[in-house]
Write an enzyme that holds these catalytic residues in place. Structure first.
Site, short mmCIF file in Angstrom:
data_model
loop_
_atom_site.label_atom_id
_atom_site.label_comp_id
_atom_site.label_asym_id
_atom_site.label_seq_id
_atom_site.Cartn_x
_atom_site.Cartn_y
_atom_site.Cartn_z
N ASP A 125 0.82 -1.20 0.00
CA ASP A 125 0.00 0.00 0.00
C ASP A 125 0.86 1.26 0.00
O ASP A 125 2.09 1.20 0.13
CB ASP A 125 -0.91 0.02 1.24
CG ASP A 125 -2.01 -1.02 1.16
OD1 ASP A 125 -2.31 -1.48 0.04
OD2 ASP A 125 -2.57 -1.38 2.22
N LYS B 67 -3.35 1.84 -1.95
CA LYS B 67 -4.53 2.12 -1.16
C LYS B 67 -4.24 3.10 -0.04
O LYS B 67 -3.26 3.00 0.66
CB LYS B 67 -5.10 0.84 -0.55
CG LYS B 67 -5.90 0.00 -1.52
CD LYS B 67 -6.42 -1.25 -0.88
CE LYS B 67 -7.41 -0.98 0.24
NZ LYS B 67 -8.64 -0.31 -0.24
N MET C 299 -7.13 7.41 11.44
CA MET C 299 -7.85 7.89 10.26
C MET C 299 -8.92 8.91 10.64
O MET C 299 -10.04 8.90 10.13
CB MET C 299 -8.49 6.70 9.51
CG MET C 299 -7.47 5.68 9.03
SD MET C 299 -8.22 4.21 8.29
CE MET C 299 -8.83 3.37 9.76
#
Length: 503
Positions: free
Chosen positions: A38, A60, A169
């Protein structure tokens, strides 16, 4: 190495610092035939994969998936069915908000063997590198880890009790995260921190309270990836900072050594908190014709001394010896001198203990020491760069030695580094380190002879000869290592910034 072919290994790459991958994860990465990774996996970790491995970038990140999850699942299954050892390298831990569980289920449904290798999560590592213990007696006895999306809805579990809350996040929803925590009973004076690029040498941390952390973080230019930490444990940061208060922390340091030799110096700088920028100014190349060197190596019994002035000389000489069927035993009748600890170590690796290593690793000091051996009439073999300095052979000749200078390799300017150098300079360079006169000349050639392009960068040299070359070429030297070694150079640079910070 215990790994099954035709298997997918879901490996946690850790939070950023490549040193935080587990031993098992690194073992699998080194042997992987396919690596699927990623965006947030550190490039230095990817460099540990085999040069023969297929590298698949699925890019990603939150809100950006150029390769969809179904396609990733198909890539993993297809490569494993072909019999390959597949490493799916995921930032942090595969099963902590990393969709590793979805990939495992997809593989299970497809009948593809898989194994899971847990990783160090940024939920723990980023606060630790910021000097914030997520649990601490008297400050926090519990820990809640959640995501920005779930916390934004005011989930009660995020604020339960008085423990530490870590939000992953959460930057896009930070205002909602803070509001949710407040609605669940966290007061406006509750300590909070936002940590960007946790564990990386450019990690940044902003602290405040729930009342002002959003404004403070925005004013500081924070952006993903970030980890948000809330709770009394944040107050301990000022007393427990260890990572981002080192003298070289965040300094962008230009490393000019040849690519094959830059790694060790870069690693030492990295351990001190610097951001090494490897831009090879020189390249070491073999010669088109080795007849002269081969002839000398086949007659080593005719020389009294062999003087190695660099690691490169050792490497190229022994490469030719291997080609000729010779080895360390062929030095039995000669004494060996090594100028520098690295050169001596390179010889030891090949079975030779140097008879003489000068206290100061420059040719002038070596000549002073060799004089004590009575070099008059001695037959000296001196393998060297095709464009090396004349100090050593000239000095030995003055002592009455018969010097046989034989080129073993060529040092040339790495002109292909020019675009990379221009890019690094455009982003800013805090310091440039030079380990030889050839690196100085090589970099100046890449700069088209204009030292002003380095701006205000601190100039650090491994020794007085290199420093003299730098000065002669218009560079103002700020740091000269003592001793004249790679550790000495890093230590001198660290001392320079320590003194600068104290002034």
């Amino acid at each position: 190495m215990s790994a099954r072919r035709g298997t997918v290994y879901l490996v946690g790459a850790g939070p950023g610092d490549p040193g935080l991958i587990t031993a098992r994860g690194l073992e699998l990465l080194v042997h992987a035939e396919v690596v699927v990774f990623d965006r947030l996996v550190d490039s230095r970790l990817l460099d540990r994969a085999s040069e023969y491995a297929e590298m698949v970038d699925v890019g990603k990140s939150r809100g950006d998936a150029p390769v969809g999850q179904d396609e990733i699942n198909a890539i993993l299954a297809d490569r494993a069915r072909s019999g390959a050892l597949v490493v799916r390298l995921k930032g942090g831990d595969p099963f902590l908000f990393g969709r590793g569980g979805e990939e495992a289920l997809a593989l299970a449904e497809a009948g593809v063997p898989f194994e899971v290798v847990p990783g160090v999560t940024s939920a723990l590592a980023a606060p630790a590198y910021a000097g914030i213990p997520v649990t601490h007696r008297g400050a926090s006895s519990s820990l809640t880890v959640t995501t920005g999306s779930s916390a934004a809805g005011g989930a009660g579990q995020t604020a339960a009790g008085e423990g530490t809350v870590v939000v992953l996040m959460g930057w896009e929803n930070i205002e909602a995260v803070v509001a949710g925590l407040a609605s669940e009973g966290r007061g406006p004076d509750t300590p909070a921190a936002v940590i960007m690029w946790g564990t990386e040498p450019f990690q940044r941390t902003v602290t405040g309270t729930l009342a002002d952390i959003v404004g403070r973080a925005a004013a500081a230019g924070m952006k993903p990836p970030v980890v948000i930490v809330v709770g009394e444990a944040v107050r301990l940061r000022e007393r427990m900072r260890w990572f981002d208060n080192r003298p070289l922390y965040g300094k962008r340091v230009l490393v000019t050594r040849a690519r094959e030799q830059a790694g060790r110096l870069s690693e030492m700088l990295y351990r001190e908190g610097a951001v090494p920028l490897e831009v090879p100014a020189i390249r070491v190349e073999p010669l088109p014709d080795y007849s002269d060197l081969d002839d000398r190596l086949l007659h080593l019994d005719e020389v009294d001394w062999v003087v190695f002035a660099s690691v490169n000389a050792v490497a190229f000489v022994f490469a030719r010896m291997d080609a000729l069927g010779l080895d360390a035993r062929d030095f039995h009748s000669a004494s060996v001198a090594a100028i520098g600890s690295e050169t001596a170590a390179s010889l030891r690796q090949r079975g030779i203990m140097a008879d003489f290593v000068p206290e100061r690793f420059v040719s002038e000091s070596a000549l002073e020491g060799l004089r004590e051996f009575g070099m008059g009439g001695a037959r000296v073999f001196y393998p060297r760069s095709r464009s090396g300095r004349e100090t050593m052979p000239a000095g030995l000749a003055e002592m009455g030695a018969e010097v046989d200078e034989v080129p073993a390799y060529a040092t040339v300017t790495a002109h292909d580094s020019a675009p990379m150098l221009a890019e690094m300079l455009s982003r800013g360079v805090d310091a440039a380190v030079f380990t030889s006169s050839s690196t100085v000349k090589g970099l100046l050639a890449l700069l088209d002879g204009d030292p002003a392009r380095l701006g205000d960068a601190v100039i650090a040299c491994v020794g007085p000869i290199t420093a003299s070359t730098a000065a002669d070429n218009g560079l103002e030297v700020d740091v000269v290592a003592e001793p004249h070694t790679m550790p000495g150079l890093v230590s001198a640079l660290r001392a320079y910034y320590s003194e600068e910070g104290a002034s």
